[in-house]
Design a protein around this motif. Structure first.
Motif, short mmCIF file in Angstrom:
data_model
loop_
_atom_site.label_atom_id
_atom_site.label_comp_id
_atom_site.label_asym_id
_atom_site.label_seq_id
_atom_site.Cartn_x
_atom_site.Cartn_y
_atom_site.Cartn_z
N LYS A 57 16.43 96.24 -1.35
CA LYS A 57 17.64 96.67 -2.21
C LYS A 57 17.26 97.39 -3.45
O LYS A 57 17.63 98.59 -3.47
N ALA A 58 15.91 97.10 -4.18
CA ALA A 58 15.46 97.82 -4.96
C ALA A 58 15.26 99.24 -4.73
O ALA A 58 15.43 100.19 -5.38
N ALA A 59 14.56 99.31 -3.41
CA ALA A 59 13.96 100.38 -2.84
C ALA A 59 15.50 101.70 -2.85
O ALA A 59 15.21 102.86 -3.19
N PHE A 60 16.30 100.82 -2.32
CA PHE A 60 17.51 101.74 -2.16
C PHE A 60 18.20 102.33 -3.32
O PHE A 60 18.74 103.22 -3.75
N GLU A 61 18.27 101.18 -4.22
CA GLU A 61 18.70 101.52 -5.75
C GLU A 61 18.10 102.67 -6.23
O GLU A 61 18.59 103.46 -6.93
N ARG A 62 16.76 102.53 -6.28
CA ARG A 62 15.74 103.46 -6.87
C ARG A 62 16.20 105.04 -6.23
O ARG A 62 16.21 106.07 -7.02
N LEU A 87 9.50 102.45 1.78
CA LEU A 87 9.69 100.96 2.48
C LEU A 87 8.57 100.77 3.57
O LEU A 87 7.97 101.53 3.94
N SER A 88 8.21 99.33 3.79
CA SER A 88 7.29 99.00 4.46
C SER A 88 7.56 99.34 6.20
O SER A 88 8.55 99.80 6.45
N LYS A 90 7.77 97.48 8.56
CA LYS A 90 8.75 96.50 9.03
C LYS A 90 10.22 96.72 8.67
O LYS A 90 10.99 96.70 9.60
N ALA A 91 10.24 97.35 7.43
CA ALA A 91 11.71 97.53 7.04
C ALA A 91 12.23 98.70 7.76
O ALA A 91 13.37 98.64 8.12
N LEU A 92 11.21 100.07 8.01
CA LEU A 92 11.83 100.97 8.72
C LEU A 92 12.11 100.82 10.03
O LEU A 92 13.12 101.32 10.55
N GLU A 93 11.12 99.91 10.50
CA GLU A 93 11.64 99.41 12.18
C GLU A 93 12.77 98.59 11.94
O GLU A 93 13.81 98.90 13.15
N ALA A 94 13.36 97.88 11.01
CA ALA A 94 14.60 97.23 11.20
C ALA A 94 15.72 98.32 10.93
O ALA A 94 16.97 97.79 11.45
N LEU A 95 15.46 99.02 10.02
CA LEU A 95 16.66 100.09 10.12
C LEU A 95 16.84 100.80 11.29
O LEU A 95 17.94 100.89 11.76
N ALA A 96 15.54 101.06 12.09
CA ALA A 96 15.80 101.89 13.45
C ALA A 96 16.28 100.81 14.40
O ALA A 96 17.43 101.37 15.19
N GLU A 97 16.14 99.62 14.29
CA GLU A 97 16.56 98.72 15.36
C GLU A 97 18.14 98.36 14.99
O GLU A 97 19.02 98.08 15.86
N ALA A 98 18.57 98.73 13.83
CA ALA A 98 19.85 98.31 13.55
C ALA A 98 20.72 99.61 13.42
O ALA A 98 22.03 99.52 13.72
#
Length: 121
Positions: A57-62, A87-88, A90-98
């Motif tokens: 959330k902090a990364a997206f707010e920045r 983003l890590s 893992k987080a980028l992979e989560a975005l891809a999977e979503a």
């Protein structure tokens, strides 16, 4: 309730629901005007990406405030977005999977491959 339950109920009641998209979604769900129509749609928020929390959330707010890079530049392609968001993997992979990287013209599978390729650079 699980988000999919709410989405399906909204659809049954005639509410248009738009998917999570890193280029369009806020952290929370928002309303977007549907072009060419008089109605509005609900855009799903990034908070519904499995595994996302306070750090993401902090990364997206920045990013939204333009502190990481100019917003237009950081959303021009996946590599620029990944650098700007910080983003890590893992987080980028989560975005891809979503399916949240579809705004870059990538389906889930292609987005996952692209994210993994970026991690090796």
């Amino acid at each position: 309730y699980h988000p999919s339950t709410i989405v399906e109920d909204a659809k049954r009641h005639g509410v248009k629901v738009l998917p999570i998209d890193v280029r369009r979604s806020a952290w929370d769900c928002t309303l977007e005007h549907v072009p060419g129509e008089t109605r509005w749609a609900v855009r799903m928020g990034l908070r519904y990406v499995r595994g996302f929390g306070v750090r993401e959330k902090a990364a997206f707010e920045r990013l939204a405030r333009g502190q990481s890079a100019p917003r237009e530049e950081s959303l021009s392609d996946l590599a620029a977005f990944a650098r700007a968001a910080g983003l890590s993997r893992k987080a980028l992979e989560a975005l891809a999977e979503a399916g949240a990287l579809a705004g870059f013209g990538l389906d889930r599978r292609k987005a996952l491959w692209e994210v993994r390729a970026l991690a090796t650079l």
